[in-house]
Write an enzyme that holds these catalytic residues in place. Structure first.
Site, PDB file in Angstrom:
ATOM      1  N   HIS A  87      50.123  87.835  47.983  1.00 38.28           N
ATOM      2  CA  HIS A  87      51.346  87.144  47.546  1.00 38.28           C
ATOM      3  C   HIS A  87      51.628  87.554  46.099  1.00 38.28           C
ATOM      4  O   HIS A  87      50.796  88.184  45.459  1.00 38.28           O
ATOM      5  CB  HIS A  87      51.154  85.629  47.651  1.00 38.28           C
ATOM      6  CG  HIS A  87      51.279  85.130  49.055  1.00 38.28           C
ATOM      7  ND1 HIS A  87      52.296  84.317  49.460  1.00 38.28           N
ATOM      8  CD2 HIS A  87      50.539  85.384  50.161  1.00 38.28           C
ATOM      9  CE1 HIS A  87      52.172  84.072  50.753  1.00 38.28           C
ATOM     10  NE2 HIS A  87      51.104  84.704  51.211  1.00 38.28           N
ATOM     11  N   GLY A  88      52.798  87.181  45.617  1.00 43.50           N
ATOM     12  CA  GLY A  88      53.111  87.432  44.210  1.00 43.50           C
ATOM     13  C   GLY A  88      53.071  88.895  43.828  1.00 43.50           C
ATOM     14  O   GLY A  88      52.561  89.260  42.771  1.00 43.50           O
ATOM     15  N   ASP A 141      57.311  81.994  55.619  1.00 40.07           N
ATOM     16  CA  ASP A 141      56.545  82.090  54.375  1.00 40.07           C
ATOM     17  C   ASP A 141      56.117  80.680  53.944  1.00 40.07           C
ATOM     18  O   ASP A 141      56.961  79.775  53.852  1.00 40.07           O
ATOM     19  CB  ASP A 141      57.442  82.742  53.301  1.00 40.07           C
ATOM     20  CG  ASP A 141      56.696  83.124  52.040  1.00 40.07           C
ATOM     21  OD1 ASP A 141      55.466  83.328  52.103  1.00 40.07           O
ATOM     22  OD2 ASP A 141      57.355  83.233  50.982  1.00 40.07           O
ATOM     23  N   GLU A 166      45.990  80.989  54.284  1.00 41.67           N
ATOM     24  CA  GLU A 166      45.639  81.320  52.887  1.00 41.67           C
ATOM     25  C   GLU A 166      44.361  80.616  52.476  1.00 41.67           C
ATOM     26  O   GLU A 166      44.166  79.444  52.783  1.00 41.67           O
ATOM     27  CB  GLU A 166      46.794  80.920  51.945  1.00 41.67           C
ATOM     28  CG  GLU A 166      46.504  81.212  50.471  1.00 41.67           C
ATOM     29  CD  GLU A 166      47.726  81.066  49.565  1.00 41.67           C
ATOM     30  OE1 GLU A 166      48.851  81.415  50.005  1.00 41.67           O
ATOM     31  OE2 GLU A 166      47.553  80.609  48.423  1.00 41.67           O
ATOM     32  N   ASP A 220      50.091  77.359  55.272  1.00 41.57           N
ATOM     33  CA  ASP A 220      49.450  77.353  53.952  1.00 41.57           C
ATOM     34  C   ASP A 220      48.886  75.966  53.679  1.00 41.57           C
ATOM     35  O   ASP A 220      49.573  75.085  53.186  1.00 41.57           O
ATOM     36  CB  ASP A 220      50.450  77.749  52.860  1.00 41.57           C
ATOM     37  CG  ASP A 220      49.801  77.725  51.483  1.00 41.57           C
ATOM     38  OD1 ASP A 220      48.579  77.468  51.398  1.00 41.57           O
ATOM     39  OD2 ASP A 220      50.519  77.959  50.492  1.00 41.57           O
ATOM     40  N   THR A 226      60.764  87.843  44.183  1.00 43.34           N
ATOM     41  CA  THR A 226      61.370  87.885  42.847  1.00 43.34           C
ATOM     42  C   THR A 226      62.163  89.176  42.611  1.00 43.34           C
ATOM     43  O   THR A 226      63.267  89.133  42.044  1.00 43.34           O
ATOM     44  CB  THR A 226      60.267  87.738  41.774  1.00 43.34           C
ATOM     45  OG1 THR A 226      59.635  86.467  41.959  1.00 43.34           O
ATOM     46  CG2 THR A 226      60.824  87.837  40.373  1.00 43.34           C
ATOM     47  N   HIS A 278      53.275  83.887  41.803  1.00 41.63           N
ATOM     48  CA  HIS A 278      54.690  84.040  42.138  1.00 41.63           C
ATOM     49  C   HIS A 278      55.551  84.082  40.874  1.00 41.63           C
ATOM     50  O   HIS A 278      55.142  83.566  39.837  1.00 41.63           O
ATOM     51  CB  HIS A 278      55.161  82.864  43.008  1.00 41.63           C
ATOM     52  CG  HIS A 278      54.536  82.848  44.371  1.00 41.63           C
ATOM     53  ND1 HIS A 278      53.990  81.734  44.934  1.00 41.63           N
ATOM     54  CD2 HIS A 278      54.377  83.831  45.285  1.00 41.63           C
ATOM     55  CE1 HIS A 278      53.533  82.026  46.135  1.00 41.63           C
ATOM     56  NE2 HIS A 278      53.746  83.290  46.375  1.00 41.63           N
ATOM     57  N   GLY A 279      56.723  84.690  40.983  1.00 47.69           N
ATOM     58  CA  GLY A 279      57.697  84.611  39.900  1.00 47.69           C
ATOM     59  C   GLY A 279      57.766  85.863  39.043  1.00 47.69           C
ATOM     60  O   GLY A 279      57.109  86.880  39.320  1.00 47.69           O
ATOM     61  N   SER A 294      61.294  81.260  53.666  1.00 45.86           N
ATOM     62  CA  SER A 294      60.502  80.116  53.221  1.00 45.86           C
ATOM     63  C   SER A 294      61.092  78.851  53.851  1.00 45.86           C
ATOM     64  O   SER A 294      62.172  78.899  54.457  1.00 45.86           O
ATOM     65  CB  SER A 294      60.565  80.006  51.698  1.00 45.86           C
ATOM     66  OG  SER A 294      61.903  79.721  51.316  1.00 45.86           O
TER      67      SER A 294
HETATM   68  P1  13P Z   1      56.952  87.350  44.006  1.00 42.55           P
HETATM   69  O1  13P Z   1      57.401  86.136  43.251  1.00 42.55           O
HETATM   70  O2  13P Z   1      56.009  88.192  43.191  1.00 42.55           O
HETATM   71  O3  13P Z   1      58.056  88.123  44.556  1.00 42.55           O
HETATM   72  O4  13P Z   1      56.066  86.833  45.249  1.00 42.55           O
HETATM   73  C1  13P Z   1      56.696  86.283  46.384  1.00 42.55           C
HETATM   74  C2  13P Z   1      55.737  85.708  47.353  1.00 42.55           C
HETATM   75  O5  13P Z   1      54.543  85.888  47.284  1.00 42.55           O
HETATM   76  C3  13P Z   1      56.305  84.899  48.459  1.00 42.55           C
HETATM   77  O6  13P Z   1      55.334  84.362  49.287  1.00 42.55           O
END
Ligand code: 13P
Length: 305
Positions: free
Chosen positions: A208-209, A80, A132, A102, A254, A178-179, A49
């Site tokens: 993502h996420g 990212d 995105e 993004d 995460t 995310h998270g 990132s």
């Molecule tokens: P997580 O928080 O679910 O791991 O997602 C990370 C993400 O999408 C980074 O771009």
């Protein structure tokens, strides 16, 4: 070998499996990712990132590139959530082989225009691009998107956006965030929307996420003195299904944050006298490797390299 994102993701989309793109912030995370991918003959992506670039800079990018170059499986180094044209170009200058722009928080037109600019520059340098459309709930780096403002990707808009921009792969908003707190029980993921967008498009789609926030890891975190609320991630079966319908790149950050902290906590909790960083960070690396192996198996990329 170090390759572009498209080199890895186009076959994944065609073969209906997912490639994990794990965030890295140090050597141990990178080793866990690349060594596990080699062990399982899986292609993989390592992403930094803007925060990771601020933290580890060219030093970390060089570690990842060097390990990728020597790896026996295809590895891409990906930016990212690049927030601007300048950020994407800076990553390319640093040696990234895949970048995300993004601009999803802008209007459709502005997002498309900014994405097109990055695509043209990146393609001139042989680098492939993620963009995105739609918004995720939760936290994206510095951007906090209020749940009620979060909106999912419209299939017709996705088709138009791909045509307008020439983006190589597209992150779509499908309900994930995310998270470590993605919702109660089994967090929602809009499979019908993925299937529709998958039918109407042919480029790799990105989720993502996608951390699973495994219950076992959360338990171990608590067991070693960690405090965490009602954590929940994306169910393995939901990810498997998404990869059948066009999701080819699956972002995970995460899970490795949690796994590395579990490794560190368990060593220090069990042995307060320990102060050898190799014992502490080595344990983190081992727990991350377990979580990575599980994810690669769920996504179906094992044996594809
Ligand atoms: P997580 O928080 O679910 O791991 O997602 C990370 C993400 O999408 C980074 O771009």
């Amino acid at each position: 070998m170090l390759v572009t994102g498209s080199d890895i993701l186009v076959p994944a989309r065609a073969g209906q499996y997912g490639v994990a793109s794990f965030n890295s912030n140090n050597m141990e995370i990178t080793q866990a990712i690349i060594h596990t991918a080699e062990k399982l003959r899986s292609p993989v992506m390592v992403q930094m990132s803007e925060g990771a670039i601020k933290y580890g800079g060219q030093d970390l990018a060089n570690i990842i590139k060097d390990m990728a170059n020597r790896a026996s499986v295809p590895v891409a180094l990906h930016l990212d959530h690049g927030s601007s044209y300048a950020s994407a170009l800076n990553a390319i200058r640093m040696g990234f082989t895949s970048v995300m722009i993004d601009a999803s928080h802008h209007s459709f037109e502005d997002n498309a225009a900014e994405t097109k600019r990055v695509v043209e520059a990146a393609h001139a340098m042989g680098i492939t691009v993620e963009s995105e459309l739609g918004r995720l709930g939760g936290i994206e780096e510095h951007i906090v998107v209020d749940e009620k403002d979060a909106f999912l990707t419209d299939p017709d808009e996705a088709v138009r956006f791909i045509e307008l921009t020439g983006t190589d792969y597209l992150a779509i908003a499908i309900g994930t965030s995310h998270g470590a707190f993605k919702g109660k029980g089994r967090p929602y993921i809009d499979q019908a929307r993925i299937a529709k967008i998958g039918e109407m498009t042919s480029i790799p789609l990105v989720a993502h996420g996608s951390s699973g926030v495994p219950a076992e890891i959360v338990q171990r975190f608590r067991g070693a003195g960690g405090e965490i609320g009602e954590a929940a991630g994306i169910d393995d079966d939901d990810l498997r299904e998404a990869c059948q319908h066009g999701i080819a790149k699956v972002n995970v950050d995460t899970d490795l944050r949690l796994a590395s902290t579990v490794g560190i906590r368990e060593v220090l909790f069990a042995n307060p006298k320990e102060f050898d960083p190799r014992k502490i960070l080595g344990a983190a690396r081992d727990v991350m490797a377990q979580v990575i192996e599980h994810k690669l198996r769920v996504l179906g990329s094992v044996g594809k390299a």
